[in-house]
Design a protein around this motif. Structure first.
Motif, PDB file in Angstrom:
ATOM      1  N   ALA A 197       0.838  -1.206   0.000  1.00 39.98           N
ATOM      2  CA  ALA A 197       0.000   0.000   0.000  1.00 39.98           C
ATOM      3  C   ALA A 197       0.867   1.247   0.000  1.00 39.98           C
ATOM      4  CB  ALA A 197      -0.922  -0.011   1.220  1.00 39.98           C
ATOM      5  N   LEU A 198       1.953   1.216   0.776  1.00 40.61           N
ATOM      6  CA  LEU A 198       2.873   2.355   0.800  1.00 40.61           C
ATOM      7  C   LEU A 198       3.537   2.541  -0.558  1.00 40.61           C
ATOM      8  CD1 LEU A 198       4.591   1.870   4.277  1.00 40.61           C
ATOM      9  CD2 LEU A 198       3.005   3.680   3.629  1.00 40.61           C
ATOM     10  N   GLN A 199       3.877   1.427  -1.195  1.00 48.55           N
ATOM     11  CA  GLN A 199       4.474   1.528  -2.528  1.00 48.55           C
ATOM     12  C   GLN A 199       3.494   2.140  -3.520  1.00 48.55           C
ATOM     13  OE1 GLN A 199       5.801  -2.595  -3.189  1.00 48.55           O
ATOM     14  NE2 GLN A 199       7.898  -1.847  -3.221  1.00 48.55           N
ATOM     15  N   ALA A 200       2.204   1.724  -3.404  1.00 51.66           N
ATOM     16  CA  ALA A 200       1.183   2.281  -4.302  1.00 51.66           C
ATOM     17  C   ALA A 200       1.027   3.776  -4.063  1.00 51.66           C
ATOM     18  CB  ALA A 200      -0.149   1.569  -4.081  1.00 51.66           C
ATOM     19  N   ASP A 201       1.016   4.180  -2.774  1.00 52.99           N
ATOM     20  CA  ASP A 201       0.924   5.605  -2.453  1.00 52.99           C
ATOM     21  C   ASP A 201       2.125   6.357  -2.993  1.00 52.99           C
ATOM     22  OD1 ASP A 201      -1.453   5.171  -1.183  1.00 52.99           O
ATOM     23  OD2 ASP A 201      -0.597   5.105   0.844  1.00 52.99           O
ATOM     24  N   ARG A 202       3.293   5.756  -2.861  1.00 50.21           N
ATOM     25  CA  ARG A 202       4.511   6.394  -3.366  1.00 50.21           C
ATOM     26  C   ARG A 202       4.448   6.560  -4.880  1.00 50.21           C
ATOM     27  NH1 ARG A 202       9.381   2.564  -4.042  1.00 50.21           N
ATOM     28  NH2 ARG A 202       7.901   1.999  -5.689  1.00 50.21           N
ATOM     29  N   ASP A 203       3.999   5.500  -5.579  1.00 48.29           N
ATOM     30  CA  ASP A 203       3.897   5.573  -7.037  1.00 48.29           C
ATOM     31  C   ASP A 203       2.891   6.638  -7.455  1.00 48.29           C
ATOM     32  OD1 ASP A 203       5.733   3.543  -7.160  1.00 48.29           O
ATOM     33  OD2 ASP A 203       4.251   1.953  -7.480  1.00 48.29           O
ATOM     34  N   ALA A 204       1.749   6.716  -6.710  1.00 48.85           N
ATOM     35  CA  ALA A 204       0.745   7.733  -7.022  1.00 48.85           C
ATOM     36  C   ALA A 204       1.313   9.131  -6.796  1.00 48.85           C
ATOM     37  CB  ALA A 204      -0.503   7.515  -6.166  1.00 48.85           C
ATOM     38  N   ALA A 205       2.062   9.286  -5.696  1.00 44.53           N
ATOM     39  CA  ALA A 205       2.670  10.592  -5.396  1.00 44.53           C
ATOM     40  C   ALA A 205       3.684  10.969  -6.476  1.00 44.53           C
ATOM     41  CB  ALA A 205       3.345  10.553  -4.029  1.00 44.53           C
ATOM     42  N   ARG A 206       4.424   9.975  -6.953  1.00 51.10           N
ATOM     43  CA  ARG A 206       5.395  10.244  -8.020  1.00 51.10           C
ATOM     44  C   ARG A 206       4.688  10.672  -9.303  1.00 51.10           C
ATOM     45  NH1 ARG A 206       9.838   5.262  -7.564  1.00 51.10           N
ATOM     46  NH2 ARG A 206      10.993   6.111  -5.786  1.00 51.10           N
ATOM     47  N   ALA A 207       3.545  10.010  -9.593  1.00 54.41           N
ATOM     48  CA  ALA A 207       2.781  10.379 -10.793  1.00 54.41           C
ATOM     49  C   ALA A 207       2.242  11.794 -10.673  1.00 54.41           C
ATOM     50  CB  ALA A 207       1.637   9.388 -11.001  1.00 54.41           C
ATOM     51  N   GLU A 208       1.720  12.138  -9.474  1.00 53.49           N
ATOM     52  CA  GLU A 208       1.207  13.489  -9.254  1.00 53.49           C
ATOM     53  C   GLU A 208       2.333  14.515  -9.363  1.00 53.49           C
ATOM     54  OE1 GLU A 208      -0.791  13.568  -5.522  1.00 53.49           O
ATOM     55  OE2 GLU A 208      -2.442  12.278  -6.179  1.00 53.49           O
ATOM     56  N   LEU A 209       3.490  14.161  -8.825  1.00 56.51           N
ATOM     57  CA  LEU A 209       4.636  15.070  -8.910  1.00 56.51           C
ATOM     58  C   LEU A 209       5.056  15.276 -10.355  1.00 56.51           C
ATOM     59  CD1 LEU A 209       6.870  16.713  -7.564  1.00 56.51           C
ATOM     60  CD2 LEU A 209       8.202  14.609  -7.318  1.00 56.51           C
ATOM     61  N   ALA A 210       5.028  14.194 -11.142  1.00 57.04           N
ATOM     62  CA  ALA A 210       5.396  14.311 -12.551  1.00 57.04           C
ATOM     63  C   ALA A 210       4.415  15.228 -13.286  1.00 57.04           C
ATOM     64  CB  ALA A 210       5.423  12.933 -13.206  1.00 57.04           C
ATOM     65  N   GLN A 211       3.108  15.076 -12.981  1.00 59.73           N
ATOM     66  CA  GLN A 211       2.108  15.933 -13.613  1.00 59.73           C
ATOM     67  C   GLN A 211       2.288  17.384 -13.184  1.00 59.73           C
ATOM     68  OE1 GLN A 211      -1.681  14.223 -12.590  1.00 59.73           O
ATOM     69  NE2 GLN A 211      -1.602  12.686 -14.206  1.00 59.73           N
ATOM     70  N   ALA A 212       2.543  17.589 -11.880  1.00 58.06           N
ATOM     71  CA  ALA A 212       2.745  18.949 -11.386  1.00 58.06           C
ATOM     72  C   ALA A 212       3.993  19.578 -12.008  1.00 58.06           C
ATOM     73  CB  ALA A 212       2.869  18.934  -9.857  1.00 58.06           C
TER      74      ALA A 212
END
Length: 252
Positions: A135-150
């Motif tokens: 779950a933490l890995q999924a959150d990290r991947d989602a955060a990375r995707a959001e950071l890439a979009q930002a």
């Protein structure tokens, strides 16, 4: 091309262990394994006086054996798991690597010896299980995707801002080149125009006209006839500018 992965195994890891082999690895005494096994012989544990400098060695071996006796840890004979209650000679008693790892994770979650746990598992908090870790890995991947979009949005925004600033600077340069008069200069020009109109349409103290123009319309007609081809010289513009000039001269 060499594709061998040196991290696919550990030199400390075995498919199964005797209690003393598990204990010495638990204590990080692998470099003394030969001496410890020679001293212990066919016994389950070294004698109490054998290694006084390593009191945890015997204690950990006893913990492993106690877990086998009480059914917490599956025991085996030469690496093969046996049914609970089966008699196994002490020199042949073994524990499988996978069973030992599960037992230690459950009963000693703060202990992460290198022969059982990899670097990631050893640095992961004991309260974090596999599901939590995923779950933490999924959150990290989602955060990375959001950071890439930002980051992409910020890059595009900065680029657009840079383009707008370029257009602004270009317009400013054009305005400066056009030498657009300031408010003060505009008032000065209007006063001059208003003054000239007053002179052209006015009369002398003797009552004689000071020009051939009888009114403002005649002045505009003459301007259009002589200079109508010039930029800004149109009937509407002249009427508006003359009106502004008259108001400006009267206000002074």
């Amino acid at each position: 091309m060499n594709t061998y992965d040196a991290k696919s195994c550990s030199a400390l890891e075995k498919p199964y262990y005797k209690p003393i082999e598990a204990a010495l690895r638990w204590c990080n005494l692998i470099q003394h394994e030969a001496v410890i096994l020679l001293t212990t012989g066919d016994e389950l544990f070294p004698s109490i006086s054998a290694f006084p400098q390593w009191p945890c060695l015997r204690a950990n071996a006893e913990k492993v054996y106690d877990a086998i006796l009480n059914g917490e840890l599956a025991g085996g004979r030469d690496g093969r798991t046996v049914s609970a209650g089966d008699h196994v000679k002490k020199e042949r008693l073994t524990i499988r690597h996978t069973d030992l790892k599960v037992w230690m994770s459950k009963h000693y979650p703060d202990q992460k010896p290198a022969f059982l746990f990899d670097d990631v598992e050893r640095t992961t908090h004991s309260a974090i299980n596999a599901d939590s870790f995923r779950a933490l890995q999924a959150d990290r991947d989602a955060a990375r995707a959001e950071l890439a979009q930002a980051t992409k949005w910020a890059h595009e925004t900065v680029q657009k801002l840079s383009e707008l600033q370029g257009e602004r600077d270009s317009l400013a340069a054009m305005v400066e080149k056009m030498k657009v008069p300031s408010l003060r200069a505009e008032t000065t020009y209007l006063n001059i125009i208003g003054g000239l109109l007053g002179l052209m349409l006015g009369k002398s103290p003797a009552g004689k006209s000071q020009s051939v123009f009888e009114n403002q319309s005649m002045v505009i007609a003459a301007m259009l006839a002589h200079h109508g081809h010039l930029a800004g010289v149109s009937d509407t513009t002249l009427q508006n500018k003359f009106a502004e000039a008259n108001r400006s001269i009267k206000a002074t």
